[in-house]
Design a protein around this motif. Structure first.
Motif, PDB file in Angstrom:
ATOM      1  N   TRP A 130       0.845  -1.194   0.000  1.00 58.90           N
ATOM      2  CA  TRP A 130       0.000   0.000   0.000  1.00 58.90           C
ATOM      3  C   TRP A 130       0.885   1.250   0.000  1.00 58.90           C
ATOM      4  O   TRP A 130       1.813   1.373   0.778  1.00 58.90           O
ATOM      5  N   CYS A 187      -5.407  -5.113  -0.531  1.00 57.89           N
ATOM      6  CA  CYS A 187      -5.360  -5.864  -1.781  1.00 57.89           C
ATOM      7  C   CYS A 187      -6.096  -7.201  -1.618  1.00 57.89           C
ATOM      8  O   CYS A 187      -6.076  -7.824  -0.563  1.00 57.89           O
ATOM      9  N   ASP A 188      -6.724  -7.635  -2.694  1.00 60.24           N
ATOM     10  CA  ASP A 188      -7.520  -8.865  -2.667  1.00 60.24           C
ATOM     11  C   ASP A 188      -7.174  -9.701  -3.899  1.00 60.24           C
ATOM     12  O   ASP A 188      -6.050 -10.186  -4.022  1.00 60.24           O
ATOM     13  N   THR A 214      -5.902 -11.227  -7.275  1.00 63.27           N
ATOM     14  CA  THR A 214      -4.785 -10.959  -8.179  1.00 63.27           C
ATOM     15  C   THR A 214      -4.924 -11.810  -9.435  1.00 63.27           C
ATOM     16  O   THR A 214      -5.472 -12.923  -9.391  1.00 63.27           O
ATOM     17  N   VAL A 224      -4.760  -6.247  -9.537  1.00 64.20           N
ATOM     18  CA  VAL A 224      -5.047  -6.441  -8.112  1.00 64.20           C
ATOM     19  C   VAL A 224      -6.256  -5.607  -7.691  1.00 64.20           C
ATOM     20  O   VAL A 224      -6.311  -4.405  -7.955  1.00 64.20           O
ATOM     21  N   HIS A 255      -8.667  -3.830  -4.734  1.00 63.83           N
ATOM     22  CA  HIS A 255      -8.535  -3.201  -3.412  1.00 63.83           C
ATOM     23  C   HIS A 255      -9.934  -3.135  -2.808  1.00 63.83           C
ATOM     24  O   HIS A 255     -10.755  -2.313  -3.207  1.00 63.83           O
ATOM     25  N   SER A 277      -2.208 -12.015  -1.902  1.00 67.47           N
ATOM     26  CA  SER A 277      -2.492 -10.731  -1.260  1.00 67.47           C
ATOM     27  C   SER A 277      -2.577 -10.938   0.246  1.00 67.47           C
ATOM     28  O   SER A 277      -3.287 -11.826   0.721  1.00 67.47           O
ATOM     29  N   GLN A 312      -4.003  -9.201   3.251  1.00 63.25           N
ATOM     30  CA  GLN A 312      -4.970  -8.136   3.505  1.00 63.25           C
ATOM     31  C   GLN A 312      -5.083  -7.849   5.007  1.00 63.25           C
ATOM     32  O   GLN A 312      -5.007  -8.752   5.826  1.00 63.25           O
ATOM     33  N   SER A 353      -0.145  -5.878   1.341  1.00 64.61           N
ATOM     34  CA  SER A 353       0.866  -6.076   0.306  1.00 64.61           C
ATOM     35  C   SER A 353       0.606  -7.348  -0.482  1.00 64.61           C
ATOM     36  O   SER A 353      -0.082  -8.257  -0.009  1.00 64.61           O
ATOM     37  N   VAL A 354       1.190  -7.413  -1.670  1.00 60.21           N
ATOM     38  CA  VAL A 354       1.217  -8.638  -2.460  1.00 60.21           C
ATOM     39  C   VAL A 354       2.604  -9.251  -2.338  1.00 60.21           C
ATOM     40  O   VAL A 354       3.616  -8.551  -2.479  1.00 60.21           O
TER      41      VAL A 354
END
Length: 646
Positions: free
Chosen positions: A95, A124-125, A127, A146, A148, A601, A603, A632-633
Motif C-alpha cells: 500500500w 489488496c484482494d 490478483t 489487483v 482493493h 495478497s 490483507q 501487500s502482495v
C-alpha cells in the motif's frame, strides 16, 4: 473477502427461517454419513475422506498419499509471514508504493487523495497475472492486476482509533484507496520487481474512473440518476473482492459489499424492500454520503443499483473504459471465475458472499473467438444467469433467472429482464435456490472438469436449517463442495448443462471437534478453518486461502494457504504452505503460466481488536517504528526455481 469490518452489514436473510428443511433436521452425523455413503457418490466425491473415517482426527500414514512435494509449516500466531522450507516469499508491492512517474513517496502522515490515486491501493484482494505480450505464455514479464476491497480506517490514519472519517479529505483518500491496480512486473535474476514507470500501470478508483454500463440493465430507469440521466455511465467501482480473468485477456472485477457505502436511507422509500434485501441501511460502514450526494440515498435513490455488478477491464489498454456487465446479475459477488465449455461458450461461476446466500453461474449465448480478441468485446452482455438448487440425493439443478420464467413475472414485481438482474437475490429467492453458508470463491477445475465452492462459515445456521449441502449448525469453520457437471473429465465436462451432481469435498475445522471431514493422510497442521479464496494449479490441485475473521485465537493459528490433491489417495488431504502475519487474511492466490510463482495478497495485517495506526498488532512488512502495517502482495517462488507444489 474480509469480515474484519467494524460494523459488518448482515444480509436480510441472516437468521431467518429458510422454509421447510428437506432433511427433517436430522442429526449432523447421520446426515453426513447418509449423504456421503449414497451409491454412486462415493467414487471420486468422498471415498478418500471416508477411508480415514468421517469424524475425529486422522493421522498421516507411513506412505505419504499426497502429490505435493513440500514440507508443511506449523500452526501458530506471530507478527510475520512464514512459507514452506525451500521457498522464498518476497514482498512485491505495498500500500502506497508508487505506480506513476510523478507519484510522491509514501508518507502515511501526509496522505492525500491525489497521491493515493497514483499509488498502490489499500487492502489488496484478487490478483491475476496477465502475460506480456497479450496472448503469450510469458511467465517472467507481465501485468499484475489487483483488487482493493476496502480500507481499515484505524490502521490507515494516525489518531483515528475506530472513529468515523474525520471529514471530506479523509473520505476522498478512502475513495482513492479502493478499486483496482494494474502493475507491470518483471522477473529479474529470479526476483520479481515492479516496473515503476511502466506504461500499463494504472489505478482504477471509486471516485476517479468513468465506467460504462452494458447489458440488459443498461439504460433502465432504475439505473438513472441526476448525474447520469442515460443510466449508462457511472463513476467508479468499490468493495472489489475476488474476480477472474477471461480467455481473451480481460480482467473481471467483482463488486461485493456495496451496501457499506450508502447512507441516509429513508424508511419509506419506494425501493425500501429492495434496499433491505441487499442490506442497504443508514447504519452503513462509511460516511461518504455526507460529502457526495450520490452516496446519499435520499438524494440519489438509484445510485445503489449501479453497484453490485461485475466489471470487465482490459489491462492491456491503459485508456480503456471499464464496463459493468449487468447480464451477470447484481449481488455481492465474491468472484467471477471463467472456464471455456466444450462448445466454446464461456461459463462464469460466482458466489454471493453473505450468510444464507446463493451460488450462481452465467453462460454466454455464443462461443468466444480465440483468434480474434475484439470479437469477444461484448460477449458477456448476452447469456443466461443461473442459480443453484442442491438436492439431498446428490443432484443439482441450475435455475435460470429469466424474465417470465416461473415466478419471475409482473405479478411478483418483475417487469423485464433488467429488473430480474437488478434484484437477482429476490429472483433467486422465488426460484427456490439453496441458501448456503457464505459462498465465496467458486473455482472450476480445467484438469478434472469439476467445480469447487468455498463455503466460508455461517454461525447463524440453526439446527432446523441444516440441509445436505450445509450439514453443520452454527458452522464456524466452513466447508467445500464439489460440483460434478455431466459429460466427463476435463474438457468433456459440460459446464453449460442445467443438471449436475454434487458432493461434500471437505468439512473444515479442528478434527478434535469431531465434526470435520478430511482425507486419511491429513496431518496435525493440515486442518484449517474458513476457506475463502482458491486457485487451481497446473496439475489440478486446489490451493485454499482462509479468512477466520478474527478467529485465530480460537483455532491457534493465523490464516494461511493450504494445498490439496482433488483426486487419488491424497484427495482432501491438505498441507499447510504459507502463514500470514497476525490480523491478516490471505486473498487472491494466482499462478504464473509456468507454475513457478504464486502471488498472494496479504490483507489487513495487524487488524485485531484494539489495534490502531499508532499501536498495531504488527508493523509488517516494513517493521519500522512509526510505519503502520501495509497490505501487500507477495510473490512466492521455489529456491531451486521449480514449480510450486512440485
Amino acid at each position: 473477502m474480509s469480515s474484519h469490518r467494524r460494523c459488518r452489514t448482515i444480509g436480510a436473510k441472516d437468521g431467518d427461517d429458510q422454509g421447510p428443511n428437506p432433511t427433517g433436521a436430522r442429526p449432523m452425523r447421520e446426515l453426513i454419513e447418509a449423504r456421503l455413503s449414497r451409491r454412486g457418490l462415493l467414487k471420486g466425491v468422498a471415498a478418500g475422506a471416508l477411508a480415514g473415517g468421517l469424524f475425529g482426527r486422522v493421522a498421516r500414514g507411513k506412505d505419504d498419499p499426497s502429490s505435493l512435494r513440500f514440507a508443511e509449516i506449523v500452526h501458530g500466531i506471530d507478527g510475520t509471514h512464514h512459507v514452506a522450507p525451500g521457498h522464498a516469499a518476497e514482498v512485491l508491492i505495498r500500500w502506497g508504493d508508487a505506480l506513476a512517474k510523478d507519484a510522491p513517496a509514501f508518507d502515511p502522515r501526509a496522505q492525500s487523495a491525489a497521491a493515493q490515486a497514483k499509488q498502490f491501493g489499500y487492502n489488496c484482494d484478487f490478483t491475476a497475472y496477465m502475460p506480456l505480450p497479450a496472448g503469450s505464455g510469458n511467465s517472467e514479464h507481465g501485468l499484475l492486476c489487483v483488487n482493493h476491497e476496502y480500507v481499515s480506517t484505524a490502521l490507515m490514519f494516525p489518531g483515528e482509533g475506530d472513529a468515523e472519517p474525520a471529514g471530506r479529505q479523509q473520505a476522498e483518500i478512502q475513495m482513492a484507496a479502493h478499486g483496482h491496480s494494474v502493475v507491470e512486473i518483471r522477473k529479474d535474476g529470479g526476483t520479481w520487481r515492479i516496473v515503476a514507470d511502466g506504461p500499463y500501470n494504472r489505478r482504477i478508483t471509486a471516485n476517479g474512473t468513468r465506467m460504462r454500463i452494458a447489458g440488459p440493465a443498461a439504460g433502465h430507469e432504475r439505473l438513472r440518476t441526476r448525474a447520469d440521466r442515460s443510466g449508462r455511465e457511472v463513476i467508479g467501482t468499490l468493495s472489489n473482492c475476488a474476480g477472474g480473468s477471461t480467455p481473451w485477456g480481460t480482467v473481471l472485477i467483482a463488486e461485493e459489499n456495496f451496501s457499506d457505502y450508502f447512507g441516509n436511507v429513508p424508511k419509506d422509500a419506494p425501493q425500501a424492500e429492495a434496499y433491505r434485501r441487499y442490506g442497504i441501511s443508514s447504519d452503513c460502514e462509511y460516511t461518504w454520503w455526507r460529502y457526495q450526494d450520490r452516496f446519499d440515498v435520499t438524494k440519489e435513490p438509484n445510485e445503489p443499483n449501479r453497484f453490485g455488478w461485475v466489471v470487465e477491464l482490459d489491462p492491456y489498454d491503459p485508456r480503456s473504459i471499464p464496463v459493468k456487465r449487468t447480464a451477470l446479475g447484481r449481488f455481492k459477488h465474491e468472484g467471477a471465475q471463467c472456464i471455456v465449455n466444450g462448445d466454446g461458450r464461456v461459463v462464469i461461476y460466482s458466489g454471493d458472499d453473505e450468510n444464507f446466500e446463493y451460488i450462481y453461474k452465467f453462460v454466454t449465448a455464443r462461443g468466444h473467438d480465440p483468434r480474434l480478441r475484439a470479437a469477444n468485446r461484448d460477449l458477456l452482455d448476452d447469456g443466461t444467469l443461473y442459480v443453484a438448487r442442491f438436492f439431498e440425493d446428490g443432484r443439482l439443478r441450475w435455475l435460470p433467472l429469466v424474465f417470465g420464467h416461473g415466478p419471475l413475472t409482473p405479478e411478483n414485481g418483475f417487469h423485464d429482464q433488467a429488473e430480474v438482474l437488478i434484484e437477482a437475490r429476490r429472483a433467486a429467492d422465488l426460484l427456490g435456490a439453496t441458501p448456503m453458508d457464505r459462498p465465496e470463491d467458486i473455482e472450476p477445475n480445467p484438469v478434472n472438469g469439476r467445480v469447487y465452492a468455498m463455503l466460508t462459515k455461517n454461525k447463524k445456521r440453526r439446527p432446523e436449517q441444516v440441509d445436505a449441502a450445509n450439514p453443520r449448525p452454527e458452522n464456524r469453520a466452513g466447508h467445500i463442495i464439489e460440483i460434478v457437471p455431466p459429460g466427463g473429465r476435463g474438457p468433456d465436462a459440460d459446464h453449460a448443462a442445467t443438471d449436475a451432481r454434487w458432493g461434500i469435498f471437505l468439512i473444515a475445522g479442528d478434527p478434535a471437534s469431531g465434526t470435520t471431514l478430511y482425507g486419511a493422510g491429513t496431518g496435525a497442521n493440515g486442518w484449517f478453518a474458513c476457506p475463502d479464496n482458491a486457485a487451481i494449479d497446473g496439475k489440478g490441485r486446489l490451493w485454499i486461502t482462509t479468512d477466520q475473521g478474527g478467529g485465530a485465537a480460537r483455532t491457534g493459528t493465523c490464516d494461511g494457504v493450504w494445498a490439496t490433491d482433488v483426486d487419488g489417495d491424497g484427495r482432501a488431504t491438505p498441507r499447510f504452505f504459507f502463514r500470514a502475519p497476525i490480523g491478516a487474511e490471505i486473498c487472491g492466490p494466482s499462478f504464473t503460466p509456468d507454475g513457478r510463482t504464486l502471488f498472494l495478497s496479504i490483507q489487513h495485517p495487524g487488524d485485531v481488536d484494539g489495534s490502531s495506526f499508532d499501536a498495531p498488532a504488527t508493523r509488517w512488512p516494513d517493521f519500522i517504528e512509526g510505519m503502520p502495517p501495509r497490505p501487500s502482495v507477495v510473490a512466492v517462488t521455489r529456491l531451486d526455481g521449480g514449480r510450486i507444489g512440485g
